[in-house]
Enzyme design. Structure first.
Site, PDB file in Angstrom:
ATOM      1  N   CYS A  18       0.390   0.312  10.330  1.00  0.00           N
ATOM      2  CA  CYS A  18      -0.070  -0.721   9.397  1.00  0.00           C
ATOM      3  C   CYS A  18       1.036  -1.578   8.785  1.00  0.00           C
ATOM      4  CB  CYS A  18      -0.889  -0.089   8.279  1.00  0.00           C
ATOM      5  SG  CYS A  18      -1.668  -1.354   7.241  1.00  0.00           S
ATOM      6  N   CYS A  71     -19.399  -6.530   3.899  1.00  0.00           N
ATOM      7  CA  CYS A  71     -18.738  -5.280   4.264  1.00  0.00           C
ATOM      8  C   CYS A  71     -17.442  -5.233   3.477  1.00  0.00           C
ATOM      9  CB  CYS A  71     -18.433  -5.274   5.763  1.00  0.00           C
ATOM     10  SG  CYS A  71     -17.518  -3.819   6.314  1.00  0.00           S
ATOM     11  N   CYS A 100       0.832  -1.209   0.000  1.00  0.00           N
ATOM     12  CA  CYS A 100       0.000   0.000   0.000  1.00  0.00           C
ATOM     13  C   CYS A 100       0.871   1.265   0.000  1.00  0.00           C
ATOM     14  CB  CYS A 100      -0.913  -0.019   1.228  1.00  0.00           C
ATOM     15  SG  CYS A 100      -2.046   1.391   1.260  1.00  0.00           S
ATOM     16  N   ARG A 126     -17.879  -2.719  18.071  1.00  0.00           N
ATOM     17  CA  ARG A 126     -17.112  -3.945  17.811  1.00  0.00           C
ATOM     18  C   ARG A 126     -15.811  -3.976  18.607  1.00  0.00           C
ATOM     19  NH1 ARG A 126     -17.724  -7.691  13.821  1.00  0.00           N
ATOM     20  NH2 ARG A 126     -19.180  -6.275  12.804  1.00  0.00           N
TER      21      ARG A 126
HETATM   22  N1  SAM Z   1      -6.641   0.432   3.075  1.00  0.00           N
HETATM   23  C1  SAM Z   1      -7.934   0.712   3.550  1.00  0.00           C
HETATM   24  C2  SAM Z   1      -7.958   1.864   4.521  1.00  0.00           C
HETATM   25  O1  SAM Z   1      -6.996   2.062   5.242  1.00  0.00           O
HETATM   26  O2  SAM Z   1      -8.970   2.562   4.581  1.00  0.00           O
HETATM   27  C3  SAM Z   1      -8.631  -0.487   4.171  1.00  0.00           C
HETATM   28  C4  SAM Z   1      -7.856  -1.488   5.003  1.00  0.00           C
HETATM   29  S1  SAM Z   1      -7.148  -0.880   6.518  1.00  0.00           S
HETATM   30  C5  SAM Z   1      -6.062  -2.181   6.968  1.00  0.00           C
HETATM   31  C6  SAM Z   1      -8.520  -0.921   7.654  1.00  0.00           C
HETATM   32  C7  SAM Z   1      -8.295  -0.457   9.067  1.00  0.00           C
HETATM   33  O3  SAM Z   1      -7.586  -1.454   9.799  1.00  0.00           O
HETATM   34  C8  SAM Z   1      -7.472   0.784   9.304  1.00  0.00           C
HETATM   35  O4  SAM Z   1      -8.194   1.958   9.119  1.00  0.00           O
HETATM   36  C9  SAM Z   1      -7.104   0.642  10.769  1.00  0.00           C
HETATM   37  O5  SAM Z   1      -8.069   1.280  11.586  1.00  0.00           O
HETATM   38  C10 SAM Z   1      -7.116  -0.880  10.999  1.00  0.00           C
HETATM   39  N2  SAM Z   1      -5.761  -1.375  11.280  1.00  0.00           N
HETATM   40  C11 SAM Z   1      -4.770  -1.552  10.394  1.00  0.00           C
HETATM   41  N3  SAM Z   1      -3.646  -1.999  11.001  1.00  0.00           N
HETATM   42  C12 SAM Z   1      -3.942  -2.108  12.320  1.00  0.00           C
HETATM   43  C13 SAM Z   1      -3.180  -2.507  13.467  1.00  0.00           C
HETATM   44  N4  SAM Z   1      -1.900  -2.847  13.374  1.00  0.00           N
HETATM   45  N5  SAM Z   1      -3.802  -2.508  14.667  1.00  0.00           N
HETATM   46  C14 SAM Z   1      -5.113  -2.143  14.754  1.00  0.00           C
HETATM   47  N6  SAM Z   1      -5.854  -1.754  13.718  1.00  0.00           N
HETATM   48  C15 SAM Z   1      -5.287  -1.725  12.505  1.00  0.00           C
HETATM   49 FE1  SF4 Z   2      -2.815   1.214   3.388  1.00  0.00          FE
HETATM   50 FE2  SF4 Z   2      -2.740   0.071   5.761  1.00  0.00          FE
HETATM   51 FE3  SF4 Z   2      -3.176   2.679   5.585  1.00  0.00          FE
HETATM   52 FE4  SF4 Z   2      -5.086   0.940   4.746  1.00  0.00          FE
HETATM   53  S1  SF4 Z   2      -4.339   1.222   6.831  1.00  0.00           S
HETATM   54  S2  SF4 Z   2      -4.352   2.811   3.706  1.00  0.00           S
HETATM   55  S3  SF4 Z   2      -3.780  -0.721   3.982  1.00  0.00           S
HETATM   56  S4  SF4 Z   2      -1.286   1.612   4.975  1.00  0.00           S
END
Ligand code: SAM
Ligand code: SF4
Ligand code: DTB
Length: 331
Positions: free
Chosen positions: A76, A144, A69, A276
């Site tokens: 992330c 979803c 990404c 949730r």
């Molecule tokens: N890329 C898209 C976005 O960011 O909108 C969708 C996928 S993203 C992984 C979805 C959500 O996962 C993020 O907004 C974040 O809130 C949650 N998330 C990602 N990594 C995480 C982590 N290490 N611990 C907790 N929540 C996490």
């Molecule tokens: Fe990309 Fe992770 Fe951010 Fe979603 S949360 S936009 S997958 S870097």
């Protein structure tokens, strides 16, 4: 303190209070600062007015497009900017997705949540996702997706495919946000949420705690969510899952009671929303999860993986839900 007392009086009266959309940060801070037993009592009182306290809704996640990404979200593991050992993959095929969805349905999930590591989807990606939504719905599950930022026409396209929920998190307070993400703004997120709402799709929107934010930041995030023109139907409260290689790995662990307090504040301020207990369950004790349910959490992700990190397996969850007398929520 006056406002908080009024909330308590209202909760005890059992009156069907109108939903509020004008929560101030100070009011939510006052909730978070209540003695723990008082806060839990208020959350449980509100919870019982709208839900069966012994039922929990179960969703399963699938990463349909993992890693690589371009965004820089500091939590992330899927950001291409951090070396987390996660290989970027291409999008899964429709058949693979439907096979996984069938497995999740047979294991008891009623909603299937598909996530993609995109800043925003390309229109041709959206056609593939629309097919997945239609296929999963045909299996009898709710759908979803979480695909990043959406334009208004893209939200319409997903609505036409019959999508039930779109997940897009605020993640944190507006003032802490810049410490976590620099590649898109808080305003961008609110705009996407507006497009999703306008397209008639249910909104799933929450955030992450344990990223080094202050109590005020947590109050601010909850107040912002509860002050949206309509409360999100689903509010995921994630505990940061620390992943080696991400900038937030090594952040001081948050006091578990502060996590539970955040869940309670979400329940009290958004009484009819599903709250949730989201990422982070694998690292939580059973006792902490029980407190989160008492605080008003009434949905979880089930299945051994979240998107890329572990989640409790079926055996641990079955044991926990049996010990707590929790039953799956019917759709
Ligand atoms: N890329 C898209 C976005 O960011 O909108 C969708 C996928 S993203 C992984 C979805 C959500 O996962 C993020 O907004 C974040 O809130 C949650 N998330 C990602 N990594 C995480 C982590 N290490 N611990 C907790 N929540 C996490
Ligand atoms: Fe990309 Fe992770 Fe951010 Fe979603 S949360 S936009 S997958 S870097
Ligand atoms: C949400 O608020 N939490 C889920 C879901 N929405 C997409 C994602 C959690 C991801 C945790 C880190 C991972 O497994 O990659």
């Amino acid at each position: 303190m006056e406002a908080v007392e009024a909330i308590g009086a209202d909760a005890r009266s059992g009156a069907a209070a109108a939903l509020r959309h004008d929560w101030s940060v100070a009011e939510v801070e006052a909730l978070l600062a209540l003695p723990f037993a008082e806060l839990m009592f208020r959350a449980q009182t509100v919870h019982r007015r709208h839900f069966d306290p012994n039922q929990v809704q179960m969703s399963t996640l699938l990463s349909i497009k993992t890693g690589g990404c371009p965004e820089d979200c500091a939590y992330c593991p899927q950001s291409a900017r951090y070396d987390t050992g996660l290989a970027a993959e291409k999008m899964m095929s429709l058949d693979e997705v439907l096979a996984e969805a069938r497995r999740a349905r047979d294991a008891g999930a009623t909603r299937y949540c598909m996530g993609a590591a995109w800043r925003s989807p390309k229109d041709r990606d959206l056609d593939a996702v629309a097919d997945m939504v239609e296929g999963v719905k045909a299996l009898g599950m709710e759908t979803c997706v979480t695909l990043g930022m959406l334009s208004a026409p893209q939200a319409e396209r997903l609505a036409d495919a019959g999508l039930d929920y779109y997940n897009h998190n605020l993640d944190t307070s507006e003032s802490f946000y810049g410490e976590i993400i620099t590649t898109r703004t808080y305003r961008d997120r609110l705009d996407t949420l507006g497009h999703v709402r306008d397209a008639g799709i249910n909104v799933c929107c929450g955030g992450i705690v344990g990223m080094g934010e202050s109590k005020r930041d947590r109050a601010d995030m909850i107040a912002t969510l509860a002050s949206l023109p309509s409360h999100p139907e689903s509010v995921p409260i994630n505990m940061l899952v620390q992943v080696e290689g991400t900038p937030l790995d090594g952040t001081d662990a948050l006091d578990p009671f502060e996590f539970v307090r955040t869940v309670a504040a979400a329940r009290i301020t958004m009484p009819r929303s599903m709250v949730r207990l989201s990422a982070g369950r694998e690292q939580m004790s059973d006792e902490m999860q029980a407190l989160a349910f008492l605080a008003g959490a009434n949905s979880v992700f089930v299945g051994p993986e979240l998107l890329t990190t572990p989640n409790p397996g079926r055996e641990r969850d079955t044991r926990l839900f049996t010990r707590l007398g929790i039953a799956p929520m019917p759709v």
